[in-house]
Scaffold this active site. Structure first.
Site, short mmCIF file in Angstrom:
data_model
loop_
_atom_site.label_atom_id
_atom_site.label_comp_id
_atom_site.label_asym_id
_atom_site.label_seq_id
_atom_site.Cartn_x
_atom_site.Cartn_y
_atom_site.Cartn_z
N SER A 1 0.98 -1.21 -0.07
CA SER A 1 0.01 0.31 0.27
C SER A 1 0.90 1.54 -0.15
O SER A 1 2.15 0.94 0.56
CB SER A 1 -0.53 -0.09 1.62
OG SER A 1 -0.26 -0.05 2.55
N GLU B 1 1.59 5.34 1.16
CA GLU B 1 0.56 6.64 1.04
C GLU B 1 1.06 8.34 0.43
O GLU B 1 2.00 7.64 0.30
CB GLU B 1 1.37 6.20 2.84
CG GLU B 1 0.13 8.21 3.76
CD GLU B 1 0.84 7.73 5.63
OE1 GLU B 1 0.33 6.10 5.81
OE2 GLU B 1 1.06 9.22 5.69
N ASP C 1 -2.53 14.71 15.79
CA ASP C 1 -1.60 15.76 16.24
C ASP C 1 -2.22 17.13 15.99
O ASP C 1 -1.60 17.63 15.17
CB ASP C 1 -0.19 15.42 16.49
CG ASP C 1 0.47 14.51 17.08
OD1 ASP C 1 0.06 14.41 18.00
OD2 ASP C 1 1.39 14.56 16.49
N PHE D 1 11.36 15.24 10.27
CA PHE D 1 10.48 14.16 10.44
C PHE D 1 10.28 13.23 11.78
O PHE D 1 9.92 13.45 12.37
CB PHE D 1 10.24 12.98 9.42
CG PHE D 1 9.51 13.65 8.03
CD1 PHE D 1 9.07 15.18 8.20
CD2 PHE D 1 9.80 13.73 7.16
CE1 PHE D 1 8.14 15.96 7.48
CE2 PHE D 1 9.42 13.99 6.13
CZ PHE D 1 8.56 15.34 5.97
N HIS E 1 3.35 -1.29 3.92
CA HIS E 1 2.77 0.27 3.11
C HIS E 1 4.00 1.20 3.50
O HIS E 1 4.64 1.34 4.44
CB HIS E 1 2.25 0.19 4.88
CG HIS E 1 1.62 2.03 4.63
ND1 HIS E 1 -0.37 2.65 4.03
CD2 HIS E 1 1.51 3.24 5.13
CE1 HIS E 1 0.22 2.93 3.92
NE2 HIS E 1 1.02 4.35 4.85
C1 LIG Z 1 -0.06 4.89 9.75
C2 LIG Z 1 0.15 6.33 10.96
C3 LIG Z 1 -0.59 7.54 9.78
C4 LIG Z 1 -0.20 8.37 10.27
N1 LIG Z 1 -1.52 9.56 9.46
C5 LIG Z 1 -1.77 10.83 10.47
C6 LIG Z 1 -2.37 12.21 9.86
O1 LIG Z 1 -2.93 11.05 8.70
N2 LIG Z 1 -2.82 12.65 10.01
C7 LIG Z 1 -2.67 13.30 11.18
O2 LIG Z 1 -2.63 14.42 11.66
N3 LIG Z 1 -1.14 12.29 11.61
C8 LIG Z 1 -1.09 11.04 11.24
N4 LIG Z 1 -0.17 10.21 11.89
C9 LIG Z 1 0.00 10.20 13.29
C10 LIG Z 1 -0.44 10.30 14.50
O3 LIG Z 1 -1.40 11.61 14.65
C11 LIG Z 1 0.31 10.90 15.92
O4 LIG Z 1 1.30 10.15 15.65
C12 LIG Z 1 -0.62 11.09 16.88
O5 LIG Z 1 -0.21 11.48 18.09
C13 LIG Z 1 -1.46 9.44 17.64
O6 LIG Z 1 -2.20 9.19 17.00
P1 LIG Z 1 -3.23 7.84 17.19
O7 LIG Z 1 -3.87 7.86 16.24
O8 LIG Z 1 -1.80 6.51 17.71
O9 LIG Z 1 -2.93 8.32 18.82
P2 LIG Z 1 -3.65 7.05 19.51
O10 LIG Z 1 -3.62 5.28 19.93
O11 LIG Z 1 -4.53 8.01 20.72
O12 LIG Z 1 -2.34 7.39 20.92
C14 LIG Z 1 -1.58 8.22 21.25
C15 LIG Z 1 -1.05 8.51 22.16
O13 LIG Z 1 -2.35 8.47 23.75
C16 LIG Z 1 -1.22 7.27 24.96
N5 LIG Z 1 -2.76 6.41 24.72
C17 LIG Z 1 -3.31 6.07 23.48
N6 LIG Z 1 -4.66 5.64 24.60
C18 LIG Z 1 -4.47 5.65 26.27
C19 LIG Z 1 -5.04 6.18 27.36
N7 LIG Z 1 -6.60 5.05 27.42
N8 LIG Z 1 -4.50 6.09 28.64
C20 LIG Z 1 -3.17 6.74 28.99
N9 LIG Z 1 -2.87 6.89 27.18
C21 LIG Z 1 -3.54 6.54 26.01
C22 LIG Z 1 -0.43 6.77 23.30
O14 LIG Z 1 0.33 6.30 24.10
C23 LIG Z 1 0.01 8.27 22.91
O15 LIG Z 1 1.12 7.95 23.73
C24 LIG Z 1 0.08 8.34 11.43
C25 LIG Z 1 0.52 8.19 12.05
C26 LIG Z 1 0.81 6.22 11.65
C27 LIG Z 1 1.78 6.04 12.64
#
Ligand SMILES: Cc1cc2nc3c(=O)[nH]c(=O)nc-3n(C[C@H](O)[C@H](O)[C@H](O)COP(=O)(O)OP(=O)(O)OC[C@H]3O[C@@H](n4cnc5c(N)ncnc54)[C@H](O)[C@@H]3O)c2cc1C
Length: 289
Positions: free
Chosen positions: A18, A20, A111, A218, A268
């Site tokens: 895939s 991105e 973020d 990055f 990916h």
């Molecule tokens: C494949 C991929 C694609 C991405 N695409 C984008 C994009 O399109 N746009 C963008 O803005 N960013 C993108 N990102 C970056 C991502 O948004 C950031 O890394 C963001 O900081 C975390 O998103 P997440 O969905 O992993 O968050 P989460 O899974 O919610 O985690 C965020 C933080 O909170 C902590 N956490 C989660 N649940 C809990 C809980 N219940 N209690 C305490 N702590 C908790 C985790 O350990 C982590 O430190 C991407 C990252 C990856 C790996």
């Protein structure tokens, strides 16, 4: 030294791939990206995904690019971040994506750029995954992010692993990792997830190396570690882009060979809206058939 392993291997079953992309800002950029996609479609990807600016900043551009990919006959995943969003806005956008015929989402927290308040009704990506399932059942294949080298804001590696497990339990179908250059971190993360009873496929996210400064920038931002030996090599090439690219190709291809040999279910690619480096990697890996 260039790897010759892929060239001497027996033909193997092709792993799903895939790609991105991020939404472009100008009409000229969109035209260029269309050409890049066509080159990459030759690799028959399982799907292509488009990133989504947290806070909805790229909503229109993301959805437009996703729509274009679908109209080009390729399955498309819309990234979808929930930080700052409300249930009502997420509901509306999910309906919009369904109407467009989108079947895949990459569900993220995201973020917020500095200056945005936090607000919103979702705290973590696991809340978004749960909400998507509540609202739309199994209409979407939901991918989530995970971090073999630990998310930079995580309280601890164990807490981050539990956060990933929470996303899987909330209904994620599969996961894509943050990029890394240390295959052992990936294998350990997969083993740790399996020990927790999480059998969600975990697909390595692969970042081709094409520029030293861009990679350093990055990686500082997202917490991906550049191993010392790679950093030193890149620094030693200075502005010699050809050497950076040749070294980057060798280093990333060798890591991908290990990932494939060690059971990665798919690859990916973070294409950075460019085709050349990803195509070179796939050719080196013998995955361009
Ligand atoms: C494949 C991929 C694609 C991405 N695409 C984008 C994009 O399109 N746009 C963008 O803005 N960013 C993108 N990102 C970056 C991502 O948004 C950031 O890394 C963001 O900081 C975390 O998103 P997440 O969905 O992993 O968050 P989460 O899974 O919610 O985690 C965020 C933080 O909170 C902590 N956490 C989660 N649940 C809990 C809980 N219940 N209690 C305490 N702590 C908790 C985790 O350990 C982590 O430190 C991407 C990252 C990856 C790996």
């Amino acid at each position: 030294m260039p790897s010759t392993r892929a060239a001497t291997q027996e033909p193997h079953v092709r792993l799903p791939l895939s790609f991105e992309f991020f939404p472009t800002k100008t009409p000229e950029g969109a035209v260029k990206l269309r050409a890049v996609r066509q080159q990459l479609y030759e690799m028959k990807p399982e799907f292509c995904s488009v990133t989504y600016g947290a806070g909805g900043s790229t909503h229109a551009g993301t959805f437009a690019a996703v729509g274009e990919i679908l109209s080009e006959g390729v399955d498309a995943a819309s990234h979808f971040s929930c930080i700052g969003a409300t249930r009502a806005t997420v509901r509306t956008q999910l309906a919009e994506l369904k109407t467009m015929g989108v079947k895949r989402l990459v569900a993220l927290r995201g973020d917020l750029p500095s200056g945005y308040g936090v607000g919103g009704e979702f705290q973590y990506a696991s809340d978004l995954v749960g909400f998507i399932r509540e609202e739309t059942g199994r209409d979407f294949h939901v991918e989530v992010a995970c971090y073999p080298e630990v998310h930079p804001q995580a309280r601890s590696p164990e807490a981050d692993l539990q956060a990933f497990a929470a996303k899987a339990r909330a209904g994620a179908d599969s996961a894509i990792t943050q990029y890394f250059f240390n295959a052992d971190a990936y294998f350990r993360f997969v083993d740790d997830a399996r020990r927790l009873g999480i059998d969600t496929p975990i697909v390595p996210g692969v970042m081709p190396i094409t520029s030293s400064t861009q990679l350093m920038r990055f990686s500082d931002a997202c917490g991906a570690e550049i191993p010392r030996w790679i950093r030193l090599r890149l620094q030693s090439y200075g502005d010699d882009t050809a050497s950076i690219k040749a070294f980057g190709l060798d280093a990333v291809a060798q890591m991908c060979e290990r990932l494939c040999a060690g059971g990665a279910p798919a690859l990916h690619f973070y294409t950075m809206n460019q085709a050349t480096a990803t195509l070179a990697l796939l050719e080196r890996l013998g995955l361009n058939a």
